[in-house]
Design a protein around this motif. Sequence first.
Motif, PDB file in Angstrom:
ATOM      1  N   SER A  85      23.469 105.718 -19.726  1.00  0.00           N
ATOM      2  CA  SER A  85      22.669 105.310 -20.890  1.00  0.00           C
ATOM      3  C   SER A  85      23.128 103.956 -21.408  1.00  0.00           C
ATOM      4  O   SER A  85      22.300 103.111 -21.783  1.00  0.00           O
ATOM      5  CB  SER A  85      22.775 106.363 -22.002  1.00  0.00           C
ATOM      6  N   LEU A  86      24.440 103.732 -21.440  1.00  0.00           N
ATOM      7  CA  LEU A  86      24.961 102.431 -21.872  1.00  0.00           C
ATOM      8  C   LEU A  86      24.493 101.332 -20.930  1.00  0.00           C
ATOM      9  O   LEU A  86      24.095 100.241 -21.369  1.00  0.00           O
ATOM     10  CB  LEU A  86      26.493 102.470 -21.919  1.00  0.00           C
ATOM     11  N   HIS A  91      20.785  96.704 -19.607  1.00  0.00           N
ATOM     12  CA  HIS A  91      19.859  95.971 -18.733  1.00  0.00           C
ATOM     13  C   HIS A  91      18.428  95.968 -19.271  1.00  0.00           C
ATOM     14  O   HIS A  91      17.659  95.051 -18.968  1.00  0.00           O
ATOM     15  CB  HIS A  91      19.936  96.471 -17.286  1.00  0.00           C
ATOM     16  N   SER A  92      18.073  96.936 -20.115  1.00  0.00           N
ATOM     17  CA  SER A  92      16.736  96.929 -20.716  1.00  0.00           C
ATOM     18  C   SER A  92      16.598  95.798 -21.721  1.00  0.00           C
ATOM     19  O   SER A  92      15.565  95.119 -21.788  1.00  0.00           O
ATOM     20  CB  SER A  92      16.448  98.270 -21.403  1.00  0.00           C
ATOM     21  N   MET A 144      28.396  98.498 -20.529  1.00  0.00           N
ATOM     22  CA  MET A 144      27.249  97.973 -21.274  1.00  0.00           C
ATOM     23  C   MET A 144      27.138  96.456 -21.126  1.00  0.00           C
ATOM     24  O   MET A 144      26.036  95.914 -20.965  1.00  0.00           O
ATOM     25  CB  MET A 144      27.365  98.338 -22.749  1.00  0.00           C
ATOM     26  N   ILE A 145      28.268  95.763 -21.179  1.00  0.00           N
ATOM     27  CA  ILE A 145      28.248  94.299 -21.037  1.00  0.00           C
ATOM     28  C   ILE A 145      27.730  93.896 -19.659  1.00  0.00           C
ATOM     29  O   ILE A 145      26.882  93.007 -19.533  1.00  0.00           O
ATOM     30  CB  ILE A 145      29.656  93.714 -21.278  1.00  0.00           C
ATOM     31  N   LEU A 184      16.857 106.699 -11.911  1.00  0.00           N
ATOM     32  CA  LEU A 184      17.053 108.147 -11.967  1.00  0.00           C
ATOM     33  C   LEU A 184      16.988 108.764 -10.575  1.00  0.00           C
ATOM     34  O   LEU A 184      17.819 109.614 -10.216  1.00  0.00           O
ATOM     35  CB  LEU A 184      15.991 108.778 -12.875  1.00  0.00           C
ATOM     36  N   LEU A 185      16.017 108.327  -9.770  1.00  0.00           N
ATOM     37  CA  LEU A 185      15.874 108.857  -8.418  1.00  0.00           C
ATOM     38  C   LEU A 185      17.093 108.514  -7.555  1.00  0.00           C
ATOM     39  O   LEU A 185      17.643 109.378  -6.861  1.00  0.00           O
ATOM     40  CB  LEU A 185      14.601 108.295  -7.772  1.00  0.00           C
ATOM     41  N   ALA A 186      17.500 107.244  -7.623  1.00  0.00           N
ATOM     42  CA  ALA A 186      18.644 106.802  -6.820  1.00  0.00           C
ATOM     43  C   ALA A 186      19.929 107.482  -7.287  1.00  0.00           C
ATOM     44  O   ALA A 186      20.754 107.910  -6.468  1.00  0.00           O
ATOM     45  CB  ALA A 186      18.783 105.284  -6.903  1.00  0.00           C
ATOM     46  N   LEU A 187      20.079 107.582  -8.594  1.00  0.00           N
ATOM     47  CA  LEU A 187      21.290 108.176  -9.153  1.00  0.00           C
ATOM     48  C   LEU A 187      21.390 109.658  -8.797  1.00  0.00           C
ATOM     49  O   LEU A 187      22.483 110.167  -8.526  1.00  0.00           O
ATOM     50  CB  LEU A 187      21.289 108.008 -10.675  1.00  0.00           C
ATOM     51  N   THR A 188      20.261 110.337  -8.774  1.00  0.00           N
ATOM     52  CA  THR A 188      20.256 111.750  -8.398  1.00  0.00           C
ATOM     53  C   THR A 188      20.758 111.923  -6.969  1.00  0.00           C
ATOM     54  O   THR A 188      21.577 112.807  -6.686  1.00  0.00           O
ATOM     55  CB  THR A 188      18.832 112.336  -8.529  1.00  0.00           C
TER      56      THR A 188
END
Length: 231
Positions: A85-86, A91-92, A144-145, A184-188
């Motif tokens: 999430s951080l 990046h958002s 986060m940075i 999300l797909l890649a992380l899963t």
Amino acid sequence: MPTFRRFVKLCVIAVAVVLGLPALVSAHGVSARDASFVLSIDGPAIGPFLYLGAKHMVTGYDHLLFLVGVIFFLYRLKDVIQYVSLFTIGHSVTLLAGVLGDIHANAYIIDAIIGISVAYKAFENMGGFDRVLGFRPNTRAAVMIFGLFHGFGLATKLQEFTVSQNGLVTNIVSFNVGVEIGQLLALTAVLIGISYWRRHPGFLRHSFAANTALMTGGFILTGYQVAGYFQ
């Protein structure tokens, strides 16, 4: 002896992957076909930009390598969600600010820093900061940075093309949402692979070699971008 052989095999595979990174680096970015499509759009196109965002993240090995380093030693789902999430917030912010706010940065420098982020996280996983500095920098702040730089990296790819102002906000937000879907797909997939590996006794024995390969890959990515900057 079998353990040593498995270790050697892992190192050989890791080296082969690392040596193959330069070829991947040259292919990274927005494909000519996708670029032509982006240039042809005039108005909101939510679906296509969702797809482009997801595709870019799934094929964005630099972002994925960093995430692999981030979650490598995270065993609780709560911690994975917190750190990812951080990274997502970081990046958002810069992706949206870079494109919508027309904030430009040199793509080679940004991508070099992204390579450094991969090496940084691998070095941290290896306990390097504890050994060299005697302390470990704030891990959450670092994630986060570096997320901010990863977002600028995404923004520079889109800034290479003239995106129509008609529907720009909708399309860029859609692209960002697509990035999250791809992430999300890649992380899963990565979590499933690492979770399976952790069930084997060789995980901790080989984790140092794996992060060494990860750190080497980060430095190769950085070196490639630095060389491109001075060409």
